[in-house]
Design a protein around this motif. Structure first.
Motif, short mmCIF file in Angstrom:
data_model
loop_
_atom_site.label_atom_id
_atom_site.label_comp_id
_atom_site.label_asym_id
_atom_site.label_seq_id
_atom_site.Cartn_x
_atom_site.Cartn_y
_atom_site.Cartn_z
N SER A 12 0.83 -1.20 0.00
CA SER A 12 0.00 0.00 0.00
C SER A 12 0.86 1.25 0.00
N ARG A 13 1.91 1.24 0.82
CA ARG A 13 2.78 2.41 0.87
C ARG A 13 3.48 2.62 -0.48
N GLY A 14 3.77 1.52 -1.18
CA GLY A 14 4.44 1.63 -2.47
C GLY A 14 3.59 2.31 -3.52
N THR A 20 -0.54 10.15 -5.20
CA THR A 20 -0.25 11.57 -5.00
C THR A 20 -0.12 12.30 -6.33
N LEU A 21 0.62 11.69 -7.26
CA LEU A 21 0.83 12.30 -8.58
C LEU A 21 -0.50 12.47 -9.31
N LEU A 22 -1.36 11.45 -9.25
CA LEU A 22 -2.67 11.55 -9.89
C LEU A 22 -3.50 12.68 -9.29
N ALA A 129 -9.27 9.24 -12.90
CA ALA A 129 -8.06 9.30 -12.06
C ALA A 129 -8.36 8.91 -10.62
N ASN A 130 -9.48 9.39 -10.08
CA ASN A 130 -9.83 9.05 -8.70
C ASN A 130 -10.19 7.58 -8.54
N ALA A 131 -10.85 7.02 -9.53
CA ALA A 131 -11.19 5.60 -9.48
C ALA A 131 -9.91 4.76 -9.48
N ALA A 132 -8.93 5.16 -10.29
CA ALA A 132 -7.64 4.45 -10.30
C ALA A 132 -6.95 4.56 -8.95
N SER A 133 -6.97 5.74 -8.34
CA SER A 133 -6.36 5.94 -7.03
C SER A 133 -7.05 5.10 -5.97
N ALA A 134 -8.38 5.07 -6.01
CA ALA A 134 -9.15 4.30 -5.02
C ALA A 134 -8.83 2.81 -5.12
N LEU A 135 -8.70 2.31 -6.34
CA LEU A 135 -8.36 0.90 -6.52
C LEU A 135 -6.99 0.58 -5.94
N MET A 136 -6.05 1.51 -6.08
CA MET A 136 -4.70 1.30 -5.56
C MET A 136 -4.65 1.26 -4.04
N LEU A 137 -5.57 1.99 -3.39
CA LEU A 137 -5.55 2.08 -1.93
C LEU A 137 -6.58 1.18 -1.26
N ASN A 138 -7.42 0.52 -2.05
CA ASN A 138 -8.56 -0.21 -1.49
C ASN A 138 -8.16 -1.28 -0.48
N ALA A 149 -8.72 6.59 6.17
CA ALA A 149 -8.99 8.03 6.09
C ALA A 149 -8.55 8.57 4.73
N THR A 150 -7.37 8.13 4.27
CA THR A 150 -6.87 8.56 2.97
C THR A 150 -7.76 8.02 1.85
N TYR A 151 -8.16 6.76 1.98
CA TYR A 151 -9.04 6.13 0.99
C TYR A 151 -10.37 6.88 0.89
N LEU A 152 -10.90 7.30 2.05
CA LEU A 152 -12.16 8.05 2.05
C LEU A 152 -12.00 9.39 1.33
N HIS A 153 -10.82 10.02 1.50
CA HIS A 153 -10.55 11.25 0.76
C HIS A 153 -10.69 10.98 -0.74
#
Length: 302
Positions: A12-14, A20-22, A129-138, A149-153
């Protein structure tokens, strides 16, 4: 299991850098799109994304700090770094929601023209972009309050994008400019609602709140151990959402320390396997406190 969780956390950290870039790219796109389209929901979402980018960076730093081992400055380690971050991120998110609602209400009284196609285009880019970010953090969000908390953001941004797209379609088809502030209020209200449980849980941990475990059950189980005849002055608290620390005074029959050690090991085993306690401190006593209740309450401070 612990190794799997650690590897999961590393994974997850990776992904933090990509997320962040997205978010930075979305922020720039929405600021520009909001200015040219006149859409409050786009500009407000841009501010929201800017805050998200900062929260993601802070969350990453906190996750690194939490891996530090115990030392003389923090004898229980640094796991609460993530709890503090989750709490602050959630508070910031609620404040942003309140600001957006106030501005949206103002827009109802003073509607402004909106360029629907520009609003739609930018919102669609933001959604992808947000959907891609959410999948990465899910995955990491399931067992970690900081990640949640970050995922909810991120999820709130994705919802904002969906709402903005719907609003853009309605504005383009029917010229309902009032839909823009309405969408802002609905999304902000939903985000605040979803964030509140995190604030409540992290606040409980930071206030040394007790975990929800069966104290009477613990007393019953410990009294079944040969040599233990009372349990009192119990304290339990959470280091983070997973690690419970427990201390108690136990009355033992008079015996040598070497004879008490097997009893300590059995107490540790019961608390760890049945109640999920990660660290136990036991104070053995003969007669002192034998008539006290399990929870210390003598009308004075501890």
């Amino acid at each position: 299991m612990a190794e799997h969780s650690h590897n999961h956390e590393e994974l997850s950290r990776g992904r933090f850098f990509s997320v962040t870039l997205l978010n930075v790219l979305i922020t720039v796109a929405e600021f520009i799109g909001g200015v040219f389209s006149g859409s409050l929901s786009l500009i407000s979402d841009a501010f929201h994304n800017l805050g998200d980018s900062l929260s993601i960076v802070i969350s990453y730093v906190a996750s690194r700090i939490s891996l530090k081992n115990q030392d003389e400055n923090n004898t229980y380690g640094y796991k609460r770094a993530q709890i503090i971050t989750a709490f602050l991120n959630s508070i910031a998110l609620v404040i942003i929601c309140l600001v957006l609602i106030v501005e949206a209400v103002r827009r109802f009284s003073h509607p402004e023209p909106i360029d629907g196609p520009v609003m739609l285009t930018v919102a669609i880019i933001g959604l992808v972009a947000n959907a891609a970010s959410a999948l990465m953090l899910n995955a990491g969000a399931k067992n970690n309050l900081n990640m949640r908390a970050t995922y909810l953001h991120i999820m709130s941004d994705a919802l904002s994008s969906v709402a903005i797209i719907i609003g853009g379609v309605l504005i383009e088809l029917f010229h309902w400019n009032w839909v823009d502030p309405l969408v802002t209020i609905l999304v902000a209200g939903y985000i605040a609602y979803e964030t509140w449980p995190i604030i409540r849980q992290t606040n409980r941990i930071l206030m040394e709140g007790a975990p929800k475990i069966d104290y009477e059950g613990i007393k019953t189980d410990l009294l079944e151990i040969d040599g233990v005849y009372n349990v009192h002055h119990v304290h339990a608290w959470l280091i983070d959402e997973h690690n419970i620390v427990f201390s108690a005074h136990v009355n033992l029959h008079d015996m040598k320390i070497s004879e008490a050690q097997p009893i300590y090991r059995e107490i540790d085993h019961v608390l760890k396997t049945k109640y999920g306690v990660c660290h136990t401190t036991i104070q053995a006593e003969a007669d002192r406190g034998k008539d006290e209740d399990i929870i210390y309450d003598q009308g004075e401070d501890i």
